[in-house]
Design an enzyme around this catalytic site. Structure first.
Site, PDB file in Angstrom:
ATOM      1  N   CYS A  27       1.054  -1.463   0.250  1.00 44.91           N
ATOM      2  CA  CYS A  27      -0.138   0.232  -0.123  1.00 44.91           C
ATOM      3  C   CYS A  27       0.885   1.111  -0.334  1.00 44.91           C
ATOM      4  O   CYS A  27       1.817   1.364  -0.597  1.00 44.91           O
ATOM      5  CB  CYS A  27      -1.295   0.129   0.578  1.00 44.91           C
ATOM      6  SG  CYS A  27      -2.732   0.968   0.860  1.00 44.91           S
TER       7      CYS A  27
ATOM      8  N   HIS B 212      -4.084  -5.006   0.101  1.00 40.71           N
ATOM      9  CA  HIS B 212      -3.435  -5.312   1.066  1.00 40.71           C
ATOM     10  C   HIS B 212      -3.785  -6.783   1.454  1.00 40.71           C
ATOM     11  O   HIS B 212      -4.683  -7.466   1.557  1.00 40.71           O
ATOM     12  CB  HIS B 212      -4.762  -4.565   2.359  1.00 40.71           C
ATOM     13  CG  HIS B 212      -4.550  -3.221   3.198  1.00 40.71           C
ATOM     14  ND1 HIS B 212      -3.563  -3.018   4.058  1.00 40.71           N
ATOM     15  CD2 HIS B 212      -4.404  -2.577   2.754  1.00 40.71           C
ATOM     16  CE1 HIS B 212      -3.440  -1.894   3.784  1.00 40.71           C
ATOM     17  NE2 HIS B 212      -3.962  -1.114   2.817  1.00 40.71           N
TER      18      HIS B 212
ATOM     19  N   GLU C  62      -2.502  -9.154   3.585  1.00 40.93           N
ATOM     20  CA  GLU C  62      -2.679  -9.581   4.290  1.00 40.93           C
ATOM     21  C   GLU C  62      -4.505  -9.859   4.651  1.00 40.93           C
ATOM     22  O   GLU C  62      -5.153 -10.047   6.270  1.00 40.93           O
ATOM     23  CB  GLU C  62      -2.060  -9.028   5.614  1.00 40.93           C
ATOM     24  CG  GLU C  62      -2.527  -7.401   5.849  1.00 40.93           C
ATOM     25  CD  GLU C  62      -2.455  -6.190   5.446  1.00 40.93           C
ATOM     26  OE1 GLU C  62      -2.921  -5.466   5.247  1.00 40.93           O
ATOM     27  OE2 GLU C  62      -1.850  -6.916   4.063  1.00 40.93           O
TER      28      GLU C  62
END
Length: 360
Positions: free
Chosen positions: A251, A336, A338
């Protein structure tokens, strides 16, 4: 009878609804997220620092709040805007309701407003400065607060969310990664630990010598809030370490890496915030649904002629979603991987991270 809350926008619009959360007043950039779940993860995501967050999904609070879902040590958003706040929680892990959660961190909430109309306004005119109050403040005073604040591109928000001293996780692992912290999410740390990679989280201003003293096998430039051009120390660090370590970015980290190699950044009209953004990998042709939260992006034309190239694109607007160096083990993604909240389509990014780290 619930007390009144008010939201003022810099264009003169004032929304009036019902108060929940803390009795206070906050300013910030008003943005929306399209996720149907994940309000706890979003509110605690450091990337929302400086922003008043609105959910386009109308019902919020129905499954409560658990500290297991936190992405940092507490709420980082400046305020929360919802269509309906449900005070009755239904999840087995819930520790408190949404209003109690906001009150704990002195964050105001407003419910009962037309979030669809506000979303359409932001999509048409762009994210704008706002002021949210649950106190007794006149419309005129609140509007002046909204207008008078600095734009998010002028704020040094990373300084407010990054660690102040090193934090170490997974001390028993043989391989190590340094995380240059601009606002790291807990899920990113967990993803590396899951792959038996130890982690040293360092303030983004940490000098190169101190970073190398930890003898890391790779470096991750983390996600975070605000304007990447105001994180000059991190940009310089990438420039100095580009030939010494594999470097990855998530990001804000992608924007910092791109700036380090000479690309340009611009502020998007209303950004990407949600858990349903389609991204195409230009090498494999594979399309993944991703979780995103950013208001700035890399200018694709500025990448031409540089030693980096674009590897992934957003299928909604064509903005860069992946960057890779032509020769060095340096890559990044704008989304993202994750999740937290969101799909796990791109979890493989951390597999690539671990494989590259062990190879070099």
């Amino acid at each position: 009878m619930l007390k009144e809350a008010k939201l003022a926008l810099e264009d003169g619009t004032i929304f009036k609804g019902e108060r929940f959360g803390s009795e206070t007043t906050k300013t910030g950039e008003v943005v929306f997220t399209t996720g149907m779940t994940g309000y706890v993860e979003s509110l605690t995501d450091p990337s929302y620092k400086g922003q008043i967050l609105m959910s386009t999904y109308p019902l919020q609070g129905n499954y409560g709040v658990s500290s297991e879902w936190f992405q940092s040590e507490g709420i980082k958003a400046e305020g929360f805007i919802v269509r309906e706040n449900n005070p009755y929680t239904s999840h087995s892990l819930s520790e408190k309701n949404l209003s109690e959660f906001l009150a704990e961190y002195e964050i105001p909430g407003i419910s009962g407003i037309d979030t669809r109309a506000l979303t359409l306004k932001i999509r048409r005119f762009g994210a704008m400065k706002g002021a949210l109050t649950t106190e007794e403040i006149s419309d005129e005073e609140l509007l002046e607060m909204a207008k008078a604040q600095k734009g998010i591109e002028e704020l040094d928000l990373v300084d407010e969310v990054c660690v102040s001293e090193p934090r170490i996780f997974g001390e028993d692992y043989d391989k190590w990664a340094v995380i240059l912290d601009c606002g790291i999410k807990q899920n990113s740390i967990n993803a590396l630990l899951k792959r038996e990679v130890g982690v040293v989280v360092l303030p983004y201003k940490t000098d190169v010598k101190e970073i190398m003293d930890y003898e890391p096998d790779a470096m991750l430039v983390s996600s975070g809030p605000g304007n990447p051009e105001r994180v000059g120390n991190a940009i310089e660090t990438v420039q100095k370490l580009q030939e010494k370590l594999p470097i990855f970015g998530i990001c804000l980290g992608q924007q910092i890496i791109s700036l380090a190699f000479g690309a340009k950044i611009y502020k998007m009209k209303f950004g990407h915030r949600g858990i349903n953004q389609p991204v195409k990998d230009l090498k494999t042709g594979k399309v993944s649904i991703t979780s995103q939260n950013h208001g700035f992006t890399v200018d694709p034309e500025s990448v031409q002629g540089l030693p980096i190239n674009i590897t992934q694109l957003n299928l909604n607007d064509g903005t860069p979603e992946g960057i890779e160096h032509n020769e060095l083990p340096i890559s990044s993604v704008q989304y993202h991987p994750e999740a937290g909240p969101g799909p796990h389509d791109t979890d493989y990014y951390f597999d690539n991270f671990a494989e590259t780290l062990k190879k070099y």
